[in-house]
Design an enzyme around this catalytic site. Sequence first.
Site, PDB file in Angstrom:
ATOM      1  N   SER A 120       0.840  -1.198   0.000  1.00 45.65           N
ATOM      2  CA  SER A 120       0.000   0.000   0.000  1.00 45.65           C
ATOM      3  C   SER A 120       0.874   1.247   0.000  1.00 45.65           C
ATOM      4  O   SER A 120       1.984   1.237   0.556  1.00 45.65           O
ATOM      5  CB  SER A 120      -0.899   0.027   1.238  1.00 45.65           C
ATOM      6  OG  SER A 120      -0.130   0.305   2.408  1.00 45.65           O
ATOM      7  N   ASP A 121       0.403   2.314  -0.635  1.00 43.72           N
ATOM      8  CA  ASP A 121       1.020   3.602  -0.350  1.00 43.72           C
ATOM      9  C   ASP A 121       0.805   3.872   1.135  1.00 43.72           C
ATOM     10  O   ASP A 121      -0.113   3.318   1.762  1.00 43.72           O
ATOM     11  CB  ASP A 121       0.405   4.700  -1.227  1.00 43.72           C
ATOM     12  CG  ASP A 121       1.346   5.881  -1.418  1.00 43.72           C
ATOM     13  OD1 ASP A 121       2.286   6.025  -0.615  1.00 43.72           O
ATOM     14  OD2 ASP A 121       1.146   6.663  -2.364  1.00 43.72           O
ATOM     15  N   TRP A 122       1.641   4.717   1.680  1.00 45.56           N
ATOM     16  CA  TRP A 122       1.709   4.865   3.136  1.00 45.56           C
ATOM     17  C   TRP A 122       0.386   5.410   3.686  1.00 45.56           C
ATOM     18  O   TRP A 122       0.021   6.557   3.460  1.00 45.56           O
ATOM     19  CB  TRP A 122       2.881   5.748   3.499  1.00 45.56           C
ATOM     20  CG  TRP A 122       4.159   5.013   3.759  1.00 45.56           C
ATOM     21  CD1 TRP A 122       5.012   5.236   4.806  1.00 45.56           C
ATOM     22  CD2 TRP A 122       4.754   3.951   3.005  1.00 45.56           C
ATOM     23  NE1 TRP A 122       6.088   4.368   4.743  1.00 45.56           N
ATOM     24  CE2 TRP A 122       5.948   3.562   3.643  1.00 45.56           C
ATOM     25  CE3 TRP A 122       4.389   3.259   1.841  1.00 45.56           C
ATOM     26  CZ2 TRP A 122       6.770   2.534   3.181  1.00 45.56           C
ATOM     27  CZ3 TRP A 122       5.197   2.232   1.369  1.00 45.56           C
ATOM     28  CH2 TRP A 122       6.372   1.889   2.040  1.00 45.56           C
ATOM     29  N   GLY A 123      -0.353   4.569   4.373  1.00 49.00           N
ATOM     30  CA  GLY A 123      -1.634   4.942   4.945  1.00 49.00           C
ATOM     31  C   GLY A 123      -2.812   4.767   4.017  1.00 49.00           C
ATOM     32  O   GLY A 123      -3.949   5.061   4.400  1.00 49.00           O
ATOM     33  N   ALA A 124      -2.579   4.245   2.799  1.00 50.03           N
ATOM     34  CA  ALA A 124      -3.662   4.164   1.812  1.00 50.03           C
ATOM     35  C   ALA A 124      -4.762   3.204   2.233  1.00 50.03           C
ATOM     36  O   ALA A 124      -5.939   3.424   1.918  1.00 50.03           O
ATOM     37  CB  ALA A 124      -3.096   3.749   0.450  1.00 50.03           C
TER      38      ALA A 124
END
Length: 661
Positions: free
Chosen positions: A226-230
């Site tokens: 995942s993109d960070w926090g996505a």
Amino acid sequence: MSNDDVADRVEQLLSELALDEKLRLLAGRGLFRTHGVKRVGLRPMRMTDGPHGVAWHSSFRRATRFPAAIGIAATWDRALAEELGEALGAEARAAGRQMILAPGVNICRTPMNGRTFEYFTEDPYLNAGLAAAVVTGIQSKGVAACVKHFAANNQETDRMSVDAKVGERALREIYLPGFEAAVRDGGAHAVMACYNKVNGEHGVENRFLLRQVLRGEWGFDGTVVSDWGAARSSQSTASCLTAGLNLEMPGVMAKRFRAKDLRKALEADDIVEEQIDANLRGLLHTMVVTGCDRQQESPPSGYDIEYVELALRAARESMVLLKNDGALLPLNKLAIRRIAVLGKHAGKTFTGPLKGGSSGVWPKRTVTPEHALREFLPDVEFVDDAREADVAVVFAGLGHGRGQDCEHFDRTSLELPDEQVGLIRRTAARNPNTVVVLINGSPVAMDPWLADVRSVLEAWYGGQEAGTAIAQLLFGDANPGGKLPVTFPRRLEDVPAHASERTYPGVAGEVHYDEGIMVGYRYCDTADIEPLFPFGHGLSYTTFAYRDLRLSASDWDGSGPLGVELAVENTGGRPGAEIVQLYVTQRAPRVVRPPKELKGFARVDLQPGGERTVHLELHRADLGYYDEAERRWRTDPGEYEISIGASSRDIRLREALTLRA
């Protein structure tokens, strides 16, 4: 290790892991590393940000800052892109990292995107060639490339929530080819799922993108991270797991793949352990191929003079001479007694931790243009008044602040800041020999001042050696050979993404890609719009002649490659590089198609009077398009035109081709 050996090792690890250990692996630990399982000999996988170098905030190491990705695309040089990838991989490895979050291959749909500078181009063919090369280079050093952001992440405005409504044909023809090439041709070990939604589903839970396309059609066997926090914006733990997300990052922000969340989903029968195992296979594959299950040999030195030289060469190749009336450039060092170097950008550095966002790199040295010019011209007087100078060089452009070229924020205007426009116009009025050097990472409007100045050099964010490269180009120690990887529009209204709020930045949480496949030069050609500078444009201090275009067959059944051959000659008095561009046109298409599409290119270095035969190839698929009604690629028999150009608007040679069924 062979693919079979990797697969066997993954299965062995799976058989040895307890359920609690499996659950813990699916979410990161901290900001830039995974968990490990010491009991089975599995060490954590550590990561660093990219794509312009090993980022300080994720490695705590100084590292080489290479030119911005858009500048690398302006080189049109696959070999250089692979060499840069090798350097990225080597420095990441030296920092003790097994993965670098690079390259970024999202399409430059709008110049307002704050991260345009982190991406390559508006064109899917150029994008694909460079993406595969960078990935190949990175992974040759035992480091996983993580290709981002999958997919249609083309704006920073509302990036966590906006729903990109994009047709499948546009996805397949424009927005996915860079990712596909990185996976199929480059063998990418990791892909980062985007923040945004694509047609109603967030990237981290988008079954069409992750299951059907990435793993099903392209055969991807690595990690989807995942993109960070996505994943925090997703529907549920089950939706992410069943779609094929392998790793939620970072651990401190995990919401879906924390061990307790996964166990709750198991207890509720939302997921089963076999699905946990299936997702772990992708993560373990990447951990195994990067050596997390064995002791790696000592890493090489992370900062070496070779990379300084590479950064300088890349900066030189990336810069694009946009205008040069009366051959003002190159300047004659011996004829200049006084020079005015103006504009705040002359003394600025665009390197440092988090400069521009996550792609910021902190090098051990940065050469500013003013410093380089003063070293380059020890006997020349530097003056502040352009009227007293033999030549005036104005440094202008954008920066990495809010509303310019910066992660988290989109740009607020296509124009340069008013004070810069005023400085350029005042300088040009005082000195007829005015040169503008642009330092920026996305297209800017120039109509208010372009006619007033004689020469314009696009320098992008050239990295730590940018100042030296600019000095060498201005004074002819090197010849500019870069060409634009994006169209420079005259007005924002000439960009189809800006037809209305519906198409950018979006209405009610949705942004509609109504332009479909007509992005960049495709739209300008279709709508008969004259850009400020066209895709593929770039001038040189020498001249090139094109001749003798030959196809290996004029009547082709498409069963094998079609050879395209032409001669290119340096007809000027200086060594230089020319970028030969091949475009394809279908003369009577059954569906709407662009007037031309890039399907080949080659960078050719020639001495004065030198000539080279350029060999390119076309394959049947290069003439194809995606049929949305039939949901498949097709290539229609009929008449085509093969054209060779120095830019998309400077076509030098044409040849007809008949494709048989």
